[in-house]
Design an enzyme around this catalytic site. Sequence first.
Site, mmCIF file in Angstrom:
data_model
loop_
_atom_site.group_PDB
_atom_site.id
_atom_site.type_symbol
_atom_site.label_atom_id
_atom_site.label_comp_id
_atom_site.label_asym_id
_atom_site.label_seq_id
_atom_site.Cartn_x
_atom_site.Cartn_y
_atom_site.Cartn_z
ATOM 1 N N ALA A 65 0.862 -1.179 0.000
ATOM 2 C CA ALA A 65 0.000 0.000 0.000
ATOM 3 C C ALA A 65 0.899 1.230 0.000
ATOM 4 O O ALA A 65 2.043 1.174 0.470
ATOM 5 C CB ALA A 65 -0.891 -0.022 1.230
ATOM 6 N N GLY A 109 0.528 -5.001 0.837
ATOM 7 C CA GLY A 109 -0.651 -5.082 -0.025
ATOM 8 C C GLY A 109 -0.347 -5.725 -1.368
ATOM 9 O O GLY A 109 -1.240 -6.291 -2.002
ATOM 10 N N GLU A 112 -0.563 -9.333 -0.728
ATOM 11 C CA GLU A 112 -1.984 -9.622 -0.485
ATOM 12 C C GLU A 112 -2.777 -9.629 -1.795
ATOM 13 O O GLU A 112 -3.646 -10.469 -2.000
ATOM 14 C CB GLU A 112 -2.551 -8.582 0.490
ATOM 15 C CG GLU A 112 -1.933 -8.737 1.882
ATOM 16 C CD GLU A 112 -2.259 -7.568 2.797
ATOM 17 O OE1 GLU A 112 -1.852 -6.429 2.473
ATOM 18 O OE2 GLU A 112 -2.910 -7.778 3.819
ATOM 19 N N GLU A 132 4.624 -4.974 7.061
ATOM 20 C CA GLU A 132 3.880 -3.880 7.708
ATOM 21 C C GLU A 132 4.319 -3.678 9.153
ATOM 22 O O GLU A 132 4.219 -2.583 9.698
ATOM 23 C CB GLU A 132 2.373 -4.168 7.672
ATOM 24 C CG GLU A 132 1.752 -4.142 6.286
ATOM 25 C CD GLU A 132 1.725 -5.489 5.588
ATOM 26 O OE1 GLU A 132 2.521 -6.384 5.943
ATOM 27 O OE2 GLU A 132 0.907 -5.641 4.659
HETATM 28 N N1 CAA Z 1 4.630 3.236 -0.638
HETATM 29 C C1 CAA Z 1 5.020 4.401 -1.191
HETATM 30 N N2 CAA Z 1 6.177 4.538 -1.885
HETATM 31 C C2 CAA Z 1 6.955 3.441 -1.998
HETATM 32 C C3 CAA Z 1 6.600 2.204 -1.447
HETATM 33 C C4 CAA Z 1 5.365 2.111 -0.751
HETATM 34 N N3 CAA Z 1 4.907 0.965 -0.219
HETATM 35 N N4 CAA Z 1 7.586 1.302 -1.713
HETATM 36 C C5 CAA Z 1 8.512 1.970 -2.422
HETATM 37 N N5 CAA Z 1 8.134 3.251 -2.602
HETATM 38 C C6 CAA Z 1 8.852 4.314 -3.305
HETATM 39 C C7 CAA Z 1 10.039 4.818 -2.486
HETATM 40 O O1 CAA Z 1 9.606 5.738 -1.511
HETATM 41 C C8 CAA Z 1 10.912 5.407 -3.564
HETATM 42 O O2 CAA Z 1 10.380 6.670 -3.925
HETATM 43 P P1 CAA Z 1 11.341 7.971 -3.909
HETATM 44 O O3 CAA Z 1 12.363 7.682 -4.961
HETATM 45 O O4 CAA Z 1 10.406 9.068 -4.259
HETATM 46 O O5 CAA Z 1 11.920 8.046 -2.549
HETATM 47 C C9 CAA Z 1 10.689 4.472 -4.745
HETATM 48 O O6 CAA Z 1 9.460 3.783 -4.481
HETATM 49 C C10 CAA Z 1 11.782 3.415 -4.880
HETATM 50 O O7 CAA Z 1 11.901 2.753 -3.642
HETATM 51 P P2 CAA Z 1 13.290 2.542 -2.877
HETATM 52 O O8 CAA Z 1 14.220 3.673 -3.174
HETATM 53 O O9 CAA Z 1 12.979 2.281 -1.438
HETATM 54 O O10 CAA Z 1 13.807 1.226 -3.617
HETATM 55 P P3 CAA Z 1 14.783 0.120 -3.031
HETATM 56 O O11 CAA Z 1 15.120 -0.756 -4.190
HETATM 57 O O12 CAA Z 1 15.907 0.730 -2.265
HETATM 58 O O13 CAA Z 1 13.896 -0.727 -1.979
HETATM 59 C C11 CAA Z 1 11.906 -1.874 -1.215
HETATM 60 C C12 CAA Z 1 12.792 -1.466 -2.411
HETATM 61 C C13 CAA Z 1 12.650 -2.872 -0.322
HETATM 62 C C14 CAA Z 1 10.660 -2.532 -1.803
HETATM 63 C C15 CAA Z 1 11.531 -0.609 -0.391
HETATM 64 O O14 CAA Z 1 11.035 0.382 -1.276
HETATM 65 C C16 CAA Z 1 10.476 -0.844 0.669
HETATM 66 O O15 CAA Z 1 10.777 -1.391 1.717
HETATM 67 N N6 CAA Z 1 9.196 -0.442 0.399
HETATM 68 C C17 CAA Z 1 8.130 -0.503 1.365
HETATM 69 C C18 CAA Z 1 7.623 -1.926 1.520
HETATM 70 C C19 CAA Z 1 6.522 -1.962 2.569
HETATM 71 O O16 CAA Z 1 6.722 -1.638 3.723
HETATM 72 N N7 CAA Z 1 5.302 -2.390 2.146
HETATM 73 C C20 CAA Z 1 4.154 -2.451 3.027
HETATM 74 C C21 CAA Z 1 3.312 -1.210 2.883
HETATM 75 S S1 CAA Z 1 1.977 -1.125 4.054
HETATM 76 C C22 CAA Z 1 0.764 -2.130 3.431
HETATM 77 O O17 CAA Z 1 0.908 -2.706 2.381
HETATM 78 C C23 CAA Z 1 -0.482 -2.263 4.278
HETATM 79 C C24 CAA Z 1 -1.502 -3.227 3.784
HETATM 80 O O18 CAA Z 1 -1.416 -4.403 3.991
HETATM 81 C C25 CAA Z 1 -2.704 -2.751 3.098
#
Ligand code: CAA
Length: 258
Positions: A65, A109, A112, A132
């Site tokens: 998400a 998400g 999911e 998460e």
């Molecule tokens: N939401 C918003 N933006 C996201 C994102 C997310 N879930 N995941 C990645 N991005 C964005 C980053 O912020 C970044 O944007 P900027 O360049 O503007 O900063 C861009 O995508 C590239 O990401 P990274 O620079 O972080 O890329 P990376 O290769 O270094 O890392 C990754 C990749 C490990 C996937 C890392 O991006 C990450 O950990 N993302 C978040 C994963 C996460 O926590 N997901 C769960 C979300 S909560 C949820 O999903 C709730 C639910 O069940 C409904």
Amino acid sequence: MAYETIIVEIEDHVCTIKLNRPDALNALNSQLLKELASALTDADRNDKVRAIVLTGSQKAFAAGADIKEMSEKSFVEMYLTDFFGSEHEAVQKVRKPIIAAVAGYALGGGCELAMMCDFIIAGDNAKFGQPEINLGVIAGIGGTQRLTRFVGKSKSMDMHLTGRFMDAEEAERSGLVSRVVPAKSLMEEAMNAAGKIAEKSTLSTMAAKEAVNRAYETTLAEGILFEKRLFHSLFSTEDQKEGMAAFQEKRTAQFRDK
Ligand code: CAA
């Protein structure tokens, strides 16, 4: 409807939906989920579509998400808007088979969403996770329930509590994905599988999907009864007559969804 966050193509009875927010690793924001729900509903109603493939990019199916969109929301906003509830329901309501073709990250998400599809074909670079917990929350669109049913309690707890990722090989070994293919040929493999489904009668693929999904919702005896009723009912279709005649005449069946 013109979409901004997904790309939809229909060819040879297969609808392909590609998540397309490359700058955010296909993070699922409200716009994307609304567009996805609309595209899936349209594909489900379109007589030309017999199978759906949902995919992302080579780097990410979806990284979860959209954290930036969610971070400042209050409980009241989340609750009153039923955040992602209606989009979640729209995906679940699709009656035609959906294959998730997953390369790269399928997190939160994203994992999911892949699990809401009927089966997952993974590229060998796929990484699944429910991280998460690192954000001070838990999964919100079915992760604690679906992952547990796929991989069992111990592995599901491990994933949800530590936030660790599972690679494609472990995902296949644990029953989360149906098969792993080289990431480069992921779409080819997914389209081949969708093409095979599209050769069948939609009446029987929809019945098979309904019956398998029933296994999650009911007792064995009720599930078997449900399956038997569907099996019997398919004998009222022209496609059953065609399928069995074609077998005996040693030719390929021509199903017409009738
Ligand atoms: N939401 C918003 N933006 C996201 C994102 C997310 N879930 N995941 C990645 N991005 C964005 C980053 O912020 C970044 O944007 P900027 O360049 O503007 O900063 C861009 O995508 C590239 O990401 P990274 O620079 O972080 O890329 P990376 O290769 O270094 O890392 C990754 C990749 C490990 C996937 C890392 O991006 C990450 O950990 N993302 C978040 C994963 C996460 O926590 N997901 C769960 C979300 S909560 C949820 O999903 C709730 C639910 O069940 C409904």
